[in-house]
Motif scaffolding. Structure first.
Motif, short mmCIF file in Angstrom:
data_model
loop_
_atom_site.label_atom_id
_atom_site.label_comp_id
_atom_site.label_asym_id
_atom_site.label_seq_id
_atom_site.Cartn_x
_atom_site.Cartn_y
_atom_site.Cartn_z
N LEU A 193 22.93 26.49 -35.36
CA LEU A 193 22.88 26.89 -33.96
C LEU A 193 21.68 26.26 -33.25
O LEU A 193 21.79 25.80 -32.11
N HIS A 194 20.55 26.22 -33.92
CA HIS A 194 19.36 25.61 -33.32
C HIS A 194 19.57 24.11 -33.10
O HIS A 194 19.21 23.57 -32.05
N LEU A 195 20.13 23.43 -34.08
CA LEU A 195 20.38 21.99 -33.93
C LEU A 195 21.41 21.70 -32.85
O LEU A 195 21.28 20.71 -32.11
N SER A 196 22.43 22.53 -32.73
CA SER A 196 23.42 22.29 -31.68
C SER A 196 22.82 22.52 -30.30
O SER A 196 23.11 21.78 -29.35
N LYS A 197 21.95 23.53 -30.17
CA LYS A 197 21.28 23.75 -28.89
C LYS A 197 20.35 22.59 -28.56
O LYS A 197 20.30 22.12 -27.43
N LEU A 198 19.65 22.10 -29.57
CA LEU A 198 18.76 20.96 -29.37
C LEU A 198 19.55 19.71 -28.99
O LEU A 198 19.13 18.93 -28.11
N ALA A 199 20.69 19.52 -29.60
CA ALA A 199 21.52 18.36 -29.28
C ALA A 199 22.07 18.45 -27.86
O ALA A 199 22.15 17.44 -27.15
N GLN A 200 22.45 19.65 -27.44
CA GLN A 200 22.97 19.80 -26.08
C GLN A 200 21.88 19.54 -25.05
O GLN A 200 22.13 18.99 -23.98
N GLU A 201 20.65 19.94 -25.35
CA GLU A 201 19.57 19.71 -24.41
C GLU A 201 19.16 18.24 -24.35
O GLU A 201 18.70 17.77 -23.32
N SER A 202 19.36 17.51 -25.42
CA SER A 202 18.93 16.12 -25.43
C SER A 202 20.05 15.16 -25.05
O SER A 202 19.85 13.96 -25.08
N VAL A 203 21.21 15.67 -24.72
CA VAL A 203 22.30 14.79 -24.31
C VAL A 203 21.92 14.03 -23.06
O VAL A 203 22.22 12.84 -22.91
N GLY A 204 21.22 14.65 -22.14
CA GLY A 204 20.80 13.97 -20.91
C GLY A 204 19.87 12.81 -21.18
O GLY A 204 19.91 11.79 -20.48
N PHE A 205 19.05 12.90 -22.19
CA PHE A 205 18.14 11.82 -22.51
C PHE A 205 18.88 10.59 -23.03
O PHE A 205 18.55 9.47 -22.69
N PHE A 206 19.89 10.81 -23.86
CA PHE A 206 20.62 9.68 -24.45
C PHE A 206 21.69 9.11 -23.52
O PHE A 206 22.15 8.01 -23.73
N THR A 207 22.09 9.85 -22.50
CA THR A 207 23.11 9.34 -21.58
C THR A 207 22.50 8.77 -20.31
O THR A 207 23.20 8.50 -19.36
N TYR A 208 21.21 8.57 -20.27
CA TYR A 208 20.56 8.01 -19.10
C TYR A 208 20.98 6.55 -18.95
O TYR A 208 20.90 5.77 -19.89
N GLN A 209 21.46 6.24 -17.79
CA GLN A 209 21.90 4.87 -17.53
C GLN A 209 20.91 4.21 -16.58
O GLN A 209 20.48 4.80 -15.59
N PHE A 210 20.57 3.00 -16.92
CA PHE A 210 19.69 2.25 -16.04
C PHE A 210 20.52 1.74 -14.85
O PHE A 210 21.64 1.29 -15.01
N SER A 211 19.95 1.83 -13.70
CA SER A 211 20.66 1.31 -12.53
C SER A 211 20.51 -0.21 -12.50
O SER A 211 19.55 -0.77 -13.04
#
Length: 131
Positions: free
Chosen positions: A106-124
């Motif tokens: 549960l802790h790892l899944s919560k951590l993964a959901q919070e870090s999804v925004g970091f890995f999906t950042y697209q450069f303009s």
């Protein structure tokens, strides 16, 4: 030849006439917990507590057969204590490990959901042009 016991016919006495004297009451022999000890030795032998309980159970049974009721009671008490410890350890340890795994997932899944925004950042495209 009749070898059945008792050999004499006893008539039941009425309940109001039965008055056993306190000195004639014999306490039941102590339990040796042998089956429980065998089960703990074979199936749930955590830290060899099941084997220790089996040893005390056999000693309690030997003392009971010899007629030493007090020693049998002491060994029976120790066998019961080790059986309780072995059973509790064998039941609680897997439950504790399961709880730790579940909370870790549960802790790892919560951590993964919070870090999804970091890995999906697209450069303009404008960021690439600046270089």
């Amino acid at each position: 030849m009749d070898t059945s016991y008792p050999r004499e016919e006893y008539l039941p006495t009425p309940s109001h006439k039965r008055d056993p004297a306190p000195a004639t009451l014999v306490p039941p022999p102590p339990r040796d917990h042998l089956v429980w000890s065998i089960f703990n030795t074979i199936y749930m032998n955590i830290c060899c507590l099941g084997f220790v309980a089996l040893a005390f159970s056999v000693k309690a049974r030997d003392r009971k057969v010899c007629g030493d009721v007090e020693a049998a009671r002491r060994f029976s008490s120790k066998a019961k204590c080790y059986n309780v410890l072995a059973t509790a350890g064998s039941v609680l340890l897997p439950l504790l490990l399961l709880a730790l795994v579940i909370t870790g997932v549960l802790h790892l899944s919560k951590l993964a959901q919070e870090s999804v925004g970091f890995f999906t950042y697209q450069f303009s495209p404008s960021d690439d042009e600046d270089k």
